[in-house]
Design a protein around this motif. Sequence first.
Motif, PDB file in Angstrom:
ATOM      1  N   VAL A 142       0.767  -0.901   0.253  1.00  0.00           N
ATOM      2  CA  VAL A 142      -0.118   0.322  -0.058  1.00  0.00           C
ATOM      3  C   VAL A 142       1.133   1.194  -0.060  1.00  0.00           C
ATOM      4  N   ASP A 143       0.795   2.482  -1.259  1.00  0.00           N
ATOM      5  CA  ASP A 143       0.686   3.465  -0.484  1.00  0.00           C
ATOM      6  C   ASP A 143       0.439   4.471   0.371  1.00  0.00           C
ATOM      7  N   PHE A 144       1.060   4.611   1.011  1.00  0.00           N
ATOM      8  CA  PHE A 144       0.862   5.466   2.020  1.00  0.00           C
ATOM      9  C   PHE A 144       0.683   6.867   2.299  1.00  0.00           C
ATOM     10  N   LEU A 145       2.182   7.564   1.104  1.00  0.00           N
ATOM     11  CA  LEU A 145       1.763   8.694   0.911  1.00  0.00           C
ATOM     12  C   LEU A 145       1.293   8.989   0.078  1.00  0.00           C
ATOM     13  N   ALA A 146       0.701   8.196  -0.525  1.00  0.00           N
ATOM     14  CA  ALA A 146      -0.681   8.831  -1.529  1.00  0.00           C
ATOM     15  C   ALA A 146      -1.855   8.761  -1.065  1.00  0.00           C
ATOM     16  N   LEU A 147      -1.668   7.397  -0.171  1.00  0.00           N
ATOM     17  CA  LEU A 147      -3.464   7.251   0.491  1.00  0.00           C
ATOM     18  C   LEU A 147      -3.559   8.727   1.216  1.00  0.00           C
ATOM     19  N   TYR A 148      -2.373   8.877   1.930  1.00  0.00           N
ATOM     20  CA  TYR A 148      -2.465  10.436   2.874  1.00  0.00           C
ATOM     21  C   TYR A 148      -2.543  11.431   2.164  1.00  0.00           C
ATOM     22  N   LYS A 149      -2.176  11.582   0.955  1.00  0.00           N
ATOM     23  CA  LYS A 149      -2.554  12.407  -0.245  1.00  0.00           C
ATOM     24  C   LYS A 149      -3.758  13.026  -0.221  1.00  0.00           C
ATOM     25  N   GLN A 150      -4.497  11.682  -1.042  1.00  0.00           N
ATOM     26  CA  GLN A 150      -5.508  11.889  -1.404  1.00  0.00           C
ATOM     27  C   GLN A 150      -6.528  11.881  -0.348  1.00  0.00           C
ATOM     28  N   GLU A 151      -6.500  11.536   0.923  1.00  0.00           N
ATOM     29  CA  GLU A 151      -7.722  12.008   2.157  1.00  0.00           C
ATOM     30  C   GLU A 151      -6.997  13.108   2.579  1.00  0.00           C
ATOM     31  N   ILE A 152      -6.029  14.250   2.355  1.00  0.00           N
ATOM     32  CA  ILE A 152      -5.770  15.389   2.665  1.00  0.00           C
ATOM     33  C   ILE A 152      -6.763  16.353   1.317  1.00  0.00           C
ATOM     34  N   GLN A 153      -6.534  15.561   0.201  1.00  0.00           N
ATOM     35  CA  GLN A 153      -7.370  16.516  -1.090  1.00  0.00           C
ATOM     36  C   GLN A 153      -8.887  16.259  -1.115  1.00  0.00           C
ATOM     37  N   ARG A 154      -9.158  15.123  -0.571  1.00  0.00           N
ATOM     38  CA  ARG A 154     -10.998  15.242  -0.314  1.00  0.00           C
ATOM     39  C   ARG A 154     -10.819  15.834   0.670  1.00  0.00           C
ATOM     40  N   GLN A 155     -10.806  16.142   2.255  1.00  0.00           N
ATOM     41  CA  GLN A 155     -11.438  17.279   3.182  1.00  0.00           C
ATOM     42  C   GLN A 155     -11.029  18.555   2.458  1.00  0.00           C
ATOM     43  N   ALA A 156     -10.095  18.467   1.937  1.00  0.00           N
ATOM     44  CA  ALA A 156     -10.029  20.302   0.685  1.00  0.00           C
ATOM     45  C   ALA A 156     -10.936  20.667   0.405  1.00  0.00           C
ATOM     46  N   ALA A 157     -11.671  19.456  -0.683  1.00  0.00           N
ATOM     47  CA  ALA A 157     -12.695  19.395  -1.287  1.00  0.00           C
ATOM     48  C   ALA A 157     -13.711  19.796  -0.201  1.00  0.00           C
ATOM     49  N   LEU A 158     -13.797  19.164   0.696  1.00  0.00           N
ATOM     50  CA  LEU A 158     -15.170  18.492   1.744  1.00  0.00           C
ATOM     51  C   LEU A 158     -15.360  20.176   2.237  1.00  0.00           C
ATOM     52  N   ARG A 159     -14.457  20.906   2.722  1.00  0.00           N
ATOM     53  CA  ARG A 159     -14.301  21.912   3.703  1.00  0.00           C
ATOM     54  C   ARG A 159     -14.684  22.964   2.474  1.00  0.00           C
ATOM     55  N   ALA A 160     -14.446  22.761   1.297  1.00  0.00           N
ATOM     56  CA  ALA A 160     -14.025  24.285   0.227  1.00  0.00           C
ATOM     57  C   ALA A 160     -16.204  23.697   0.208  1.00  0.00           C
ATOM     58  N   GLN A 161     -16.610  22.488  -0.296  1.00  0.00           N
ATOM     59  CA  GLN A 161     -17.765  22.614  -1.166  1.00  0.00           C
ATOM     60  C   GLN A 161     -18.776  22.772   0.727  1.00  0.00           C
ATOM     61  N   GLN A 162     -18.171  22.576   1.966  1.00  0.00           N
ATOM     62  CA  GLN A 162     -19.018  23.245   2.913  1.00  0.00           C
ATOM     63  C   GLN A 162     -19.487  24.884   2.912  1.00  0.00           C
ATOM     64  N   GLY A 163     -17.904  25.481   3.139  1.00  0.00           N
ATOM     65  CA  GLY A 163     -17.817  26.473   2.445  1.00  0.00           C
ATOM     66  C   GLY A 163     -18.721  27.437   1.734  1.00  0.00           C
ATOM     67  N   ASP A 164     -18.973  26.603   0.258  1.00  0.00           N
ATOM     68  CA  ASP A 164     -19.856  27.587  -0.388  1.00  0.00           C
ATOM     69  C   ASP A 164     -21.588  27.288  -0.385  1.00  0.00           C
ATOM     70  N   ALA A 165     -21.295  25.942   0.786  1.00  0.00           N
ATOM     71  CA  ALA A 165     -22.604  26.151   0.802  1.00  0.00           C
ATOM     72  C   ALA A 165     -23.935  27.715   1.329  1.00  0.00           C
ATOM     73  N   PRO A 166     -24.594  27.837   1.215  1.00  0.00           N
ATOM     74  CA  PRO A 166     -25.919  28.714   2.087  1.00  0.00           C
ATOM     75  C   PRO A 166     -25.810  27.561   3.067  1.00  0.00           C
ATOM     76  N   VAL A 167     -25.798  29.528   4.219  1.00  0.00           N
ATOM     77  CA  VAL A 167     -26.323  28.872   5.413  1.00  0.00           C
ATOM     78  C   VAL A 167     -27.254  29.217   5.932  1.00  0.00           C
ATOM     79  N   ALA A 168     -27.842  27.805   6.821  1.00  0.00           N
ATOM     80  CA  ALA A 168     -29.121  28.014   6.838  1.00  0.00           C
ATOM     81  C   ALA A 168     -29.575  28.757   8.657  1.00  0.00           C
ATOM     82  N   ASN A 169     -30.715  30.161   7.877  1.00  0.00           N
ATOM     83  CA  ASN A 169     -30.993  31.009   9.489  1.00  0.00           C
ATOM     84  C   ASN A 169     -32.023  29.990  10.514  1.00  0.00           C
TER      85      ASN A 169
END
Length: 169
Positions: A142-169
């Motif tokens: 298993v390439d644990f470095l690639a797995l780590y980078k993939q998880e960091i990218q996934r979390q960054a994309a998730l944070r970006a997606q949540q940042g773009d989501a409208p805020v509920a009042n």
Amino acid sequence: MAEETNGAQPAEAPKVNMRVLAQFVRDLSFENVAAQKKLQGSNVQPDIQVQVSLDANKRDVENQYEVATKFKITSKNKEDDQALFIVELDYVGVFLIENVPAEQLHPFLLIECPRMIFPFARRIISDVTRDGGFPPLNLDTVDFLALYKQEIQRQAALRAQQGDAPVAN
């Protein structure tokens, strides 16, 4: 010509100390679906899917960390998509880690530590599949470095997606 240092020695970073204190199976499951469904025949062409996830936690003892590698392996017959077997392994290492800078600790725990204990988890999976009635499954490294980078990218994309989501009042 030798360079003068005016008697000052360059400061050396402390040497990283890493020791495996313990390793153990936290959870292991093997299900021989083919035998349960009484599947037979010589037309079995396995398609094996491997999922790997990682988790790391600080222990109560100073400089000790628990790192879990979790494997879920599913084998299906290519011909009819019938499940042959399922293996789930949660394999844990307890590590003493000293002199790793705080900003490098997270990648160290999720790359170097799993790399140290992976051969033992691979052996358990090989033995369990063999003992379960199948040819031994020898996982590729298993390439644990690639797995780590993939998880960091996934979390960054998730944070970006949540940042773009409208805020509920």
